[in-house]
Motif scaffolding. Structure first.
Motif, PDB file in Angstrom:
ATOM      1  N   GLN A  34      -5.784 -17.374  20.293  1.00  0.00           N
ATOM      2  CA  GLN A  34      -7.043 -17.363  19.556  1.00  0.00           C
ATOM      3  C   GLN A  34      -8.135 -16.607  20.309  1.00  0.00           C
ATOM      4  O   GLN A  34      -9.290 -16.591  19.894  1.00  0.00           O
ATOM      5  N   GLY A  35      -7.763 -16.025  21.445  1.00  0.00           N
ATOM      6  CA  GLY A  35      -8.726 -15.254  22.220  1.00  0.00           C
ATOM      7  C   GLY A  35      -9.541 -16.088  23.190  1.00  0.00           C
ATOM      8  O   GLY A  35     -10.531 -15.617  23.742  1.00  0.00           O
ATOM      9  N   VAL A  36      -9.116 -17.321  23.408  1.00  0.00           N
ATOM     10  CA  VAL A  36      -9.812 -18.218  24.334  1.00  0.00           C
ATOM     11  C   VAL A  36      -9.215 -18.047  25.722  1.00  0.00           C
ATOM     12  O   VAL A  36      -8.004 -17.913  25.880  1.00  0.00           O
ATOM     13  N   SER A  37     -10.062 -18.057  26.717  1.00  0.00           N
ATOM     14  CA  SER A  37      -9.609 -17.984  28.099  1.00  0.00           C
ATOM     15  C   SER A  37      -9.935 -19.320  28.777  1.00  0.00           C
ATOM     16  O   SER A  37     -10.975 -19.454  29.431  1.00  0.00           O
ATOM     17  N   PRO A  38      -9.042 -20.295  28.627  1.00  0.00           N
ATOM     18  CA  PRO A  38      -9.337 -21.627  29.165  1.00  0.00           C
ATOM     19  C   PRO A  38      -9.191 -21.676  30.685  1.00  0.00           C
ATOM     20  O   PRO A  38      -8.462 -20.875  31.279  1.00  0.00           O
ATOM     21  N   LYS A  92     -13.972 -24.185  14.728  1.00  0.00           N
ATOM     22  CA  LYS A  92     -15.399 -24.510  14.739  1.00  0.00           C
ATOM     23  C   LYS A  92     -15.807 -25.120  16.076  1.00  0.00           C
ATOM     24  O   LYS A  92     -16.855 -24.772  16.635  1.00  0.00           O
ATOM     25  N   MET A  93     -14.985 -26.009  16.608  1.00  0.00           N
ATOM     26  CA  MET A  93     -15.267 -26.600  17.918  1.00  0.00           C
ATOM     27  C   MET A  93     -15.347 -25.523  18.994  1.00  0.00           C
ATOM     28  O   MET A  93     -16.208 -25.564  19.858  1.00  0.00           O
ATOM     29  N   LEU A  94     -14.422 -24.573  18.927  1.00  0.00           N
ATOM     30  CA  LEU A  94     -14.397 -23.482  19.909  1.00  0.00           C
ATOM     31  C   LEU A  94     -15.634 -22.603  19.780  1.00  0.00           C
ATOM     32  O   LEU A  94     -16.203 -22.188  20.788  1.00  0.00           O
ATOM     33  N   LYS A  95     -16.049 -22.324  18.551  1.00  0.00           N
ATOM     34  CA  LYS A  95     -17.271 -21.537  18.342  1.00  0.00           C
ATOM     35  C   LYS A  95     -18.482 -22.283  18.870  1.00  0.00           C
ATOM     36  O   LYS A  95     -19.335 -21.714  19.563  1.00  0.00           O
ATOM     37  N   ASP A  96     -18.589 -23.563  18.539  1.00  0.00           N
ATOM     38  CA  ASP A  96     -19.731 -24.374  18.966  1.00  0.00           C
ATOM     39  C   ASP A  96     -19.830 -24.456  20.491  1.00  0.00           C
ATOM     40  O   ASP A  96     -20.923 -24.539  21.055  1.00  0.00           O
ATOM     41  N   ALA A  97     -18.665 -24.444  21.170  1.00  0.00           N
ATOM     42  CA  ALA A  97     -18.649 -24.536  22.631  1.00  0.00           C
ATOM     43  C   ALA A  97     -18.860 -23.177  23.296  1.00  0.00           C
ATOM     44  O   ALA A  97     -18.994 -23.092  24.515  1.00  0.00           O
ATOM     45  N   GLY A  98     -18.846 -22.112  22.501  1.00  0.00           N
ATOM     46  CA  GLY A  98     -19.015 -20.773  23.060  1.00  0.00           C
ATOM     47  C   GLY A  98     -17.740 -20.172  23.612  1.00  0.00           C
ATOM     48  O   GLY A  98     -17.792 -19.188  24.362  1.00  0.00           O
ATOM     49  N   ALA A  99     -16.599 -20.716  23.224  1.00  0.00           N
ATOM     50  CA  ALA A  99     -15.321 -20.203  23.719  1.00  0.00           C
ATOM     51  C   ALA A  99     -14.860 -18.984  22.933  1.00  0.00           C
ATOM     52  O   ALA A  99     -14.131 -18.149  23.449  1.00  0.00           O
ATOM     53  N   ILE A 100     -15.288 -18.883  21.664  1.00  0.00           N
ATOM     54  CA  ILE A 100     -15.002 -17.718  20.826  1.00  0.00           C
ATOM     55  C   ILE A 100     -16.273 -17.376  20.051  1.00  0.00           C
ATOM     56  O   ILE A 100     -17.151 -18.214  19.882  1.00  0.00           O
ATOM     57  N   TRP A 101     -16.339 -16.145  19.571  1.00  0.00           N
ATOM     58  CA  TRP A 101     -17.544 -15.704  18.859  1.00  0.00           C
ATOM     59  C   TRP A 101     -17.313 -15.476  17.381  1.00  0.00           C
ATOM     60  O   TRP A 101     -18.214 -15.525  16.609  1.00  0.00           O
ATOM     61  N   LEU A 102     -16.089 -15.135  16.983  1.00  0.00           N
ATOM     62  CA  LEU A 102     -15.824 -14.805  15.578  1.00  0.00           C
ATOM     63  C   LEU A 102     -15.318 -15.988  14.804  1.00  0.00           C
ATOM     64  O   LEU A 102     -14.693 -16.853  15.215  1.00  0.00           O
TER      65      LEU A 102
END
Length: 102
Positions: A34-38, A92-102
């Motif tokens: 998903q493009g996240v770099s955990p 949505k959680m990832l967007k809200d946390a700033g982990a993804i932008w799109l």
């Protein structure tokens, strides 16, 4: 417990894992795809890994890994993450946390 909390808040997505765990691998792949770099903490490669494993179990993560934190908040283990992915709320959680932008 303090160490887990401190590590969990260092990045938008933090995964506590074990290098030999197939479910941990699957969850890490899900985020990478998903493009996240955990930030990933491999408990079996950390001298204080056993202590952190007990702390995760006290948080309610059983088995202790994979344990996922998003935005510093404990989300749960593989079942919880997959449920969030399937019902569409993980993005949505990832967007809200700033982990993804799109």
């Amino acid at each position: 417990m303090d160490r887990v909390g401190k590590l969990a808040s260092q990045k938008a997505v933090v995964i506590f894992s074990k290098s030999s765990c197939c479910m941990c691998h699957a969850i890490k792949r899900l985020f990478y795809e998903q493009g996240v770099s955990p930030m990933v903490h491999e408990l079996d490669e950390d001298s204080r890994g056993r202590e952190m494993e007990w702390a995760l179990m006290r948080l309610g993560c059983n088995p202790a890994v994979p344990a996922v934190f998003i935005g510093g908040r404990f989300v749960g283990s593989a079942n919880n993450v997959m449920t969030l992915q399937l019902n569409g709320s993980l993005k949505k959680m990832l967007k809200d946390a700033g982990a993804i932008w799109l």
